[in-house]
Design a protein around this motif. Structure first.
Motif, PDB file in Angstrom:
ATOM      1  N   SER A 220      -0.507  -4.661  16.964  1.00  0.00           N
ATOM      2  CA  SER A 220       0.400  -3.983  16.030  1.00  0.00           C
ATOM      3  C   SER A 220       1.821  -4.540  16.063  1.00  0.00           C
ATOM      4  CB  SER A 220       0.447  -2.474  16.342  1.00  0.00           C
ATOM      5  OG  SER A 220       0.825  -2.241  17.686  1.00  0.00           O
ATOM      6  N   LYS A 221       2.090  -5.489  16.962  1.00  0.00           N
ATOM      7  CA  LYS A 221       3.446  -6.022  17.092  1.00  0.00           C
ATOM      8  C   LYS A 221       3.763  -7.007  15.970  1.00  0.00           C
ATOM      9  CE  LYS A 221       6.661  -8.209  20.299  1.00  0.00           C
ATOM     10  NZ  LYS A 221       6.856  -8.815  21.640  1.00  0.00           N
ATOM     11  N   LEU A 222       4.959  -6.854  15.384  1.00  0.00           N
ATOM     12  CA  LEU A 222       5.443  -7.779  14.354  1.00  0.00           C
ATOM     13  C   LEU A 222       6.222  -8.911  15.015  1.00  0.00           C
ATOM     14  CD1 LEU A 222       6.747  -5.071  11.858  1.00  0.00           C
ATOM     15  CD2 LEU A 222       4.686  -6.455  11.569  1.00  0.00           C
ATOM     16  N   ASN A 223       6.138 -10.093  14.441  1.00  0.00           N
ATOM     17  CA  ASN A 223       6.858 -11.239  14.991  1.00  0.00           C
ATOM     18  C   ASN A 223       8.324 -11.254  14.576  1.00  0.00           C
ATOM     19  OD1 ASN A 223       4.567 -12.331  16.296  1.00  0.00           O
ATOM     20  ND2 ASN A 223       3.870 -13.261  14.381  1.00  0.00           N
ATOM     21  N   ASP A 224       8.646 -10.559  13.503  1.00  0.00           N
ATOM     22  CA  ASP A 224      10.019 -10.557  12.998  1.00  0.00           C
ATOM     23  C   ASP A 224      10.937  -9.721  13.883  1.00  0.00           C
ATOM     24  OD1 ASP A 224       9.218 -12.054  10.769  1.00  0.00           O
ATOM     25  OD2 ASP A 224       8.622 -10.234   9.706  1.00  0.00           O
TER      26      ASP A 224
ATOM     27  N   THR B 240      -4.739   1.741   5.992  1.00  0.00           N
ATOM     28  CA  THR B 240      -3.352   1.960   6.412  1.00  0.00           C
ATOM     29  C   THR B 240      -3.130   1.374   7.800  1.00  0.00           C
ATOM     30  OG1 THR B 240      -3.220   3.990   5.097  1.00  0.00           O
ATOM     31  CG2 THR B 240      -1.595   3.724   6.833  1.00  0.00           C
ATOM     32  N   THR B 241      -1.965   0.759   8.001  1.00  0.00           N
ATOM     33  CA  THR B 241      -1.647   0.122   9.281  1.00  0.00           C
ATOM     34  C   THR B 241      -0.380   0.709   9.895  1.00  0.00           C
ATOM     35  OG1 THR B 241      -0.349  -1.630   8.200  1.00  0.00           O
ATOM     36  CG2 THR B 241      -2.680  -2.084   8.627  1.00  0.00           C
ATOM     37  N   ILE B 242      -0.258   0.515  11.202  1.00  0.00           N
ATOM     38  CA  ILE B 242       0.993   0.784  11.905  1.00  0.00           C
ATOM     39  C   ILE B 242       1.496  -0.534  12.477  1.00  0.00           C
ATOM     40  CG2 ILE B 242       0.384   3.167  12.496  1.00  0.00           C
ATOM     41  CD1 ILE B 242      -0.136   2.055  15.416  1.00  0.00           C
ATOM     42  N   ALA B 243       2.809  -0.648  12.633  1.00  0.00           N
ATOM     43  CA  ALA B 243       3.377  -1.870  13.204  1.00  0.00           C
ATOM     44  C   ALA B 243       4.721  -1.537  13.840  1.00  0.00           C
ATOM     45  CB  ALA B 243       3.540  -2.939  12.126  1.00  0.00           C
ATOM     46  N   TRP B 244       5.097  -2.341  14.828  1.00  0.00           N
ATOM     47  CA  TRP B 244       6.362  -2.112  15.521  1.00  0.00           C
ATOM     48  C   TRP B 244       7.016  -3.438  15.874  1.00  0.00           C
ATOM     49  CZ3 TRP B 244       7.190  -3.891  20.541  1.00  0.00           C
ATOM     50  CH2 TRP B 244       6.045  -4.363  21.199  1.00  0.00           C
ATOM     51  N   ALA B 245       8.293  -3.369  16.225  1.00  0.00           N
ATOM     52  CA  ALA B 245       9.016  -4.565  16.682  1.00  0.00           C
ATOM     53  C   ALA B 245      10.155  -4.103  17.579  1.00  0.00           C
ATOM     54  CB  ALA B 245       9.558  -5.353  15.496  1.00  0.00           C
ATOM     55  N   GLY B 246      10.613  -5.002  18.412  1.00  0.00           N
ATOM     56  CA  GLY B 246      11.762  -4.718  19.269  1.00  0.00           C
ATOM     57  C   GLY B 246      11.375  -4.084  20.586  1.00  0.00           C
ATOM     58  N   SER B 247      10.876  -2.874  20.536  1.00  0.00           N
ATOM     59  CA  SER B 247      10.493  -2.141  21.737  1.00  0.00           C
ATOM     60  C   SER B 247       9.519  -1.046  21.352  1.00  0.00           C
ATOM     61  CB  SER B 247      11.731  -1.522  22.410  1.00  0.00           C
ATOM     62  OG  SER B 247      11.361  -0.587  23.398  1.00  0.00           O
TER      63      SER B 247
END
Length: 362
Positions: free
Chosen positions: A234-238, A304-311
């Motif tokens: 689920s982690k985004l690269n941006d 439907t998806t979930i995604a996160w970035a940073g922490s």
């Protein structure tokens, strides 16, 4: 040369402090803010029973209570260019549609609030008032505020002619807040809806407010529940410095990324559903019921998806989270505090890919 340099530094210091001090509220502005909070609290303490059906009548009563200049500023055409002109930034950084709350007389103010109350859920209306109170807190507690904050800096406008048969829109916008309430016969939508707060927790008259805590805590609990494999999927690269689809980014939905909800365990799927309900809860009952029926349908949840970035701690500055479905789009971002860098603040948006601005102003 040294004396010139010292003089330039001194001038810069004086100018800097003058600019900072210029955003401190005047005595008149403090009175305006106290008046607005008093009226909001009165409406909250003694709720008027209003309904969507009364909206047209309330809107026209509001118009009749305005002077000619206010009518010209508040009553606007219903079109894409004007409707899209909203911002979550402080007033000294972005212009707004409509009339500021501080310029409304008591009758106009109450009618404007009743109109909003009729087209939001009780929770949605109370949440709106708490975001306004957060700006009051910033304005009255931060020495030399760097921006123009305050409860008086929220603007209301009506787009189109309020009618039982033709579409029209109510827009309330200010720092950390945008309500785009679109009324089309029996159908009401309230997206795009921007909500945020700085600081996350504050006190006024010994009462504690935390308008975004339910959302933040729901996201935080889900992210903490992810196993390592789910985190990677689920982690985004941006890297992000704010939400993507804030003001000026209408219909700019990116390619879907992240982890499909169907690949979460049962408890995590329940958490996502609860999270979606936290955002949609601001809509009036019938609209909320219809939207949740769509967003939480098996057909849509499968895609439907979930995604996160940073922490994976959304409470930490620089952390980002989104839900992206066939129709729903939710983002939340934790920013470093402006007034106090140790106090992170939150930006969030809820959009509907089909029904933003009633689905007809794309």
């Amino acid at each position: 040369m040294y004396r010139c340099l010292v003089l330039l530094v001194f001038i810069a210091f004086i100018y800097s402090n003058h600019v900072l001090a210029s955003f401190a509220p005047t005595a008149a502005e403090l009175q305006e803010q106290d008046y607005i909070l008093e009226q909001l609290n009165h409406i909250l303490d003694e709720p008027h029973i209003t309904s969507k059906e009364e909206s047209v009548k309330l809107a026209h009563q509001l118009f009749e209570s305005l002077n000619e200049e206010q009518k010209e500023e508040m009553i606007l055409p219903l079109n894409k260019a004007i409707a899209h002109k909203w911002s979550n930034l402080p007033i000294n950084q972005a212009s707004r549609n409509g009339v500021p709350l501080s310029e409304l007389n008591t009758q106009s103010f109450i009618l404007a609030m009743l109109l909003l109350q009729a087209n939001l859920s009780p929770l949605g209306f109370e949440h709106m008032t708490e975001i306004i109170k957060a700006d009051y807190f910033l304005s009255t507690t931060i020495k030399n505020p760097p921006f123009k904050w305050g409860a008086q800096e929220y603007y209301i406008s009506i787009h189109g002619n309020p009618s039982y048969t033709k579409p029209w829109m109510i827009q309330l916008t200010g720092h950390h807040l945008a309500k785009n309430i679109f009324i089309n016969r029996s159908k009401t939508t309230i997206t795009p809806e921007f909500t945020g707060t700085q600081p996350r927790i504050f006190q006024i008259n010994n009462r504690t407010y935390h308008p975004m805590n339910a959302k933040v805590n729901a996201v935080h609990a889900l992210l903490l529940s992810l196993c390592n494999e789910q985190k990677q999927q689920s982690k985004l690269n941006d890297e992000f410095n704010d939400i993507l689809l804030g003001p000026g980014n209408d219909q700019s939905f990116p390619t879907q990324e992240g982890l499909l909800i169907k690949n979460l365990n049962t408890e995590q799927q329940i958490q996502v559903k609860h999270m979606i309900e936290e955002w949609v809860a601001h809509a009036p009952y019938e609209a909320r019921k219809a939207l949740l029926h769509t967003y939480l349908s098996q057909e849509q949840l499968q895609k439907t998806t979930i995604a996160w970035a940073g922490s994976t701690s959304i409470k930490r500055p620089g952390s980002y989270f989104r839900i992206d479905g066939p129709q729903i789009w939710i983002e939340i971002y934790s920013k470093e505090g402006v007034a106090n860098k140790k106090q992170a603040h939150v930006h969030s948006i809820w959009r509907d890919k089909l029904n933003d601005y009633g689905g007809i102003l794309k």
